[in-house]
Design a protein around this motif. Sequence first.
Motif, PDB file in Angstrom:
ATOM      1  N   ILE A 460       0.840  -1.212   0.000  1.00 11.03           N
ATOM      2  CA  ILE A 460       0.000   0.000   0.000  1.00 11.03           C
ATOM      3  C   ILE A 460       0.871   1.256   0.000  1.00 11.03           C
ATOM      4  N   PHE A 461       1.950   1.234   0.788  1.00  6.72           N
ATOM      5  CA  PHE A 461       2.856   2.380   0.865  1.00  6.72           C
ATOM      6  C   PHE A 461       3.480   2.685  -0.495  1.00  6.72           C
ATOM      7  N   LEU A 462       3.848   1.630  -1.237  1.00  4.01           N
ATOM      8  CA  LEU A 462       4.549   1.796  -2.508  1.00  4.01           C
ATOM      9  C   LEU A 462       3.622   2.068  -3.692  1.00  4.01           C
ATOM     10  N   VAL A 463       2.373   1.592  -3.624  1.00  3.78           N
ATOM     11  CA  VAL A 463       1.512   1.591  -4.812  1.00  3.78           C
ATOM     12  C   VAL A 463       0.344   2.565  -4.742  1.00  3.78           C
ATOM     13  N   ILE A 464      -0.378   2.594  -3.612  1.00  6.94           N
ATOM     14  CA  ILE A 464      -1.660   3.292  -3.585  1.00  6.94           C
ATOM     15  C   ILE A 464      -1.476   4.775  -3.266  1.00  6.94           C
TER      16      ILE A 464
END
Length: 508
Positions: A460-464
């Motif tokens: 989630i940290f890297l993508v969203i």
Amino acid sequence: MEHQPLLRGSSTHSKFPRWTLFLAVCAVGIGGTFQYGYNVSIINAPTQHIHKFLNETWARRYHEALNPDLLTFLWSVIASIFSLGGLCGALMGGSMAIWLGRKGALLMNNIIAILASILMGISFPTGLFELLIAGRFLIGINSGIGICVQPLYIGEVAPKHLRGGMAMGTSIFLTGGILTGQIIGLRELLGGETHWPLLLSSSCIPAFAQLLFLPWFPESPRYLLIDRGDELSCAKALKRFHGSSEYRREMEDIQRERCALDGEKPRKPWQLFHDRGVRWQLVTVIVTTMGQQLSGINAIYFYATYIFEQAGITSEQIPYVTLGTGACECLTALTCGLLIDYVGRRYLIIGGYLLMTLWSIILTFSLTYQELYPWVPYMSMAALFAFILSFGLGPGGITNTLTAELFIQSSRPAAYMIAGAVSWVSFFTIGMLFPFIVKGLKQYCFLVFLLECSSVAAFIFLVIPETKNKSFLEIKKEFHKLNFGRNRKKETELNERRQLREEFKHSL
């Protein structure tokens, strides 16, 4: 046009639409995710009474005792057929929302719930446990449709600055259903031996409530304009929801999305898998939905009774203490609803998963050394409630909201069908495999959930990107960079090389 009057409620026009939106969320929630939470919860209370009913029915029908293994199998079918029904409902929900409308699909869904309640209610007096199985399957279909269509409706009627808080109605009613089921299932109410058929058939009450209240509210404005092309009905619905002074801003937002779609029809689930434009949105929905189901919340409820016993709570008191777990989930869903539009989605869901990772570590140590010190069982109990609070504040609340926000109108029903299918398959899989995981790893099973929670948090940290206060088209543009960024860069470089070659040829 300013947003402040709507947010502060300083004008008479702004107060009424706020109440209309709030009551619309209640009307769709009572027959939607409330049914899911309620029916997951109520089946636990009459377990022993249903076992007795199966034994007596089998003996009366076949004049022989029911084999213990067959009893276990029949009970497993009664408990797990709900998940199969939920999967079927999730696969039906998107299509129903397209053909009948969001409101129409929810209203028709209540017919299934009423039929299921009748079948489960008459199973005991008729001595037909097959009716109980059929009823559980039908109420599973009802839950699958509800958990698909309800957030679809809420996400489409909510203004973007209130969308997160309103979308949390999905989780609030789900956890409210669980808590209500736990209360109604107490032996002093409907959890006793004589009243358990009434407990199972009580699912008709939320269905009748929705049939009574939902017709008073309009259809989703986005559905009316984009799917039906009915601009007049859309404007009327927006005025009901937002007031005559504020509806134009929402109308403009819907018209922009309609223009961007350029007449595109609602898409099928399999079409999304072939569309590069929604690749990372789809991956996000699958990862977060699986992460929610496989996060370890089932392990928490499995170990709850053991932890309570070790803390000195008697077996007679445990059902009442268990109400605290349901109350915790309900409280955090409400808290998340208040915070989501201020803090943002990313901070809450990442924070929730990281806190669950921490509590998994503490539970692993506390359960390992449970009998070493007298204060360790109380530490386990505190970590248990903290895990539930963290789940409700993050994954339990935000996941459904993200599914509504990451897709535009033509893809949203199909996305909910995929998310629903993934959720129910994960729910069924963890139900089947979890006993073996616990038997093999015991308290160290939380190390598996620790890795899962930390991995989803990293994803989630890297993508969203943050979706707070953004329109559906703005969110689509954010993901456009992920879906096409590198390829577009390569295309630009290739075009530049072609231009240089052509210039070189011309110079020769």
